[in-house]
Scaffold this active site. Sequence first.
Site, PDB file in Angstrom:
ATOM      1  N   CYS A  76      44.672  40.768  41.728  1.00  0.00           N
ATOM      2  CA  CYS A  76      44.187  40.477  40.499  1.00  0.00           C
ATOM      3  C   CYS A  76      42.690  40.075  40.719  1.00  0.00           C
ATOM      4  O   CYS A  76      42.373  39.575  41.479  1.00  0.00           O
ATOM      5  CB  CYS A  76      45.012  39.215  39.772  1.00  0.00           C
ATOM      6  SG  CYS A  76      44.522  38.839  37.956  1.00  0.00           S
ATOM      7  N   CYS A  98      40.985  38.544  38.102  1.00  0.00           N
ATOM      8  CA  CYS A  98      40.783  37.636  36.856  1.00  0.00           C
ATOM      9  C   CYS A  98      39.728  36.602  37.729  1.00  0.00           C
ATOM     10  O   CYS A  98      39.644  36.431  38.906  1.00  0.00           O
ATOM     11  CB  CYS A  98      41.643  36.983  36.319  1.00  0.00           C
ATOM     12  SG  CYS A  98      42.640  35.793  37.275  1.00  0.00           S
TER      13      CYS A  98
END
Length: 372
Positions: A303, A305
Site C-alpha cells: 500500500c 497510502c
Amino acid sequence: MFDFKVLSRSTNTAGRVGRLSTPHGILSTPQFMPVGTLGTVKGITATQLKDTNAQMILANTFHLHLQPGEAIIKESGGLHSFMSWDQPILTDSGGYQVFSLGKLNKIDDFGVSFKSPRDGSHIELTPEKAIQIQMDLGADVVMAFDQCPPYPASKVEVEEACKRTHLWLERCVATHSKEDQALFGIVQGGCFLDLREESARRVASFHLPGIAIGGVSVGEPSDQIHKIVRHVAPLLPNEVPRYLMGIGTIREMAVAVANGVDFFDCVLPTRLGRHGTALVRDERWNLRNACFRNDYQPLDTTCVCETCTNYNRAYLHHLIRNDELLGLTLLSLHNLSHLIRFSRAMAVAIEDDCFSEDFAPWQKSSIAHYTW
C-alpha cells in the site's frame, strides 16, 4: 448535468466500469464511498480524504437534521461549503436510522414519528420532509425515504414495508424539484426474492437516474446478501448506476461488482480504524497485539497510502496502545485507501477483461494471497 455512461464491460461477468457525472465532479465506478455521517468522516480532514482517492462521500440526513439542522447548513452555502468538500456528496434519507430506533418510533403510511435521541423532542419525518431536508443540504445525489425492515422479519412485515416504500417513493418524486440533484429510489424486500423482484420492478418504473439496493447488511448472513445481490442487480436498468447500500468488505464488494453493482458505502473501515484494527490483504489486524511491538515494517507493504508510506507497525502499535488520536486517524486513512484501491483494482481488471479470473476467489471464499 447528470450523466452515467458504461465505459467497459466484463465478458464473463456482469461487472462494468462506468462514469457518473455530477455538478461537483466525476464518480468513476466501481467505487467505495466513505461515510461522513455528520458531515465529517470521523477524524479525517477533507484534504486527507482526497489523498485516499475518495471521489464521493455519504452524509446522513437524519443526523444532520438533528444537529446542526438543515437551515444552518443551507445558510452556509450548502453541505459542500459547510464541510469544505468540493467533490460529489450523497445523502441518505434517514430512513434506516429512524427505523433503528425501534420502540422510539411510530410508523404509518403518512410517515414516522419519534422522540429525538438527542433531547427527547417529538419529531415527524415524512417523505416530503426527508426530500426537503436533502434539497436544503444540497447534495448531488439524494435518496428516497424508505422503510427498511429489520432482520429477521416475517414475510407479511417485509411486504408491508415494501408497499410503504413504493408509496413513499411516489411522494418523494412528487416533492423533489431540484434540477442539480439526482433522486435515487431504493429496492427493498428483505430476503424474500419474490418481494425483491416486485420492488425492483416498481422502483424501475419511475425511471429515476439511479437505483439502490437497500435492506442488506442489517444482520443477515453474508450468503443471504450474496443471494439478494445476485438476484436483484440483473433486474435493474442497465442505463443507470446501481448502488448497494451498507456494504464494505472486499468479498461483498467483489460479489456486487461481478453482478453489475457500481458503488457502495460502509462505516466499517473507519469504525475498525477507531478501534485499532487495520485491513491488510483479506485480514483484520488488531494493532494492540504485542506481536507488533517491535515490528518495523510498513503496515501493508503493498500500500502507498500516507500511513503505509510514513509509519511502521511498531509506531502504530504504540499510538493505539496509548489511545493517541493520531493512531485512529492513520488506521482509518489506511482502511479507506485499502477499499478504494480494491475498487480501482476491480475496475482495471474489468477494463483488461480479466475480472472473472483475477477476482473469482473473492467471490467464493476468503484467501490469504492476492495480486492487486
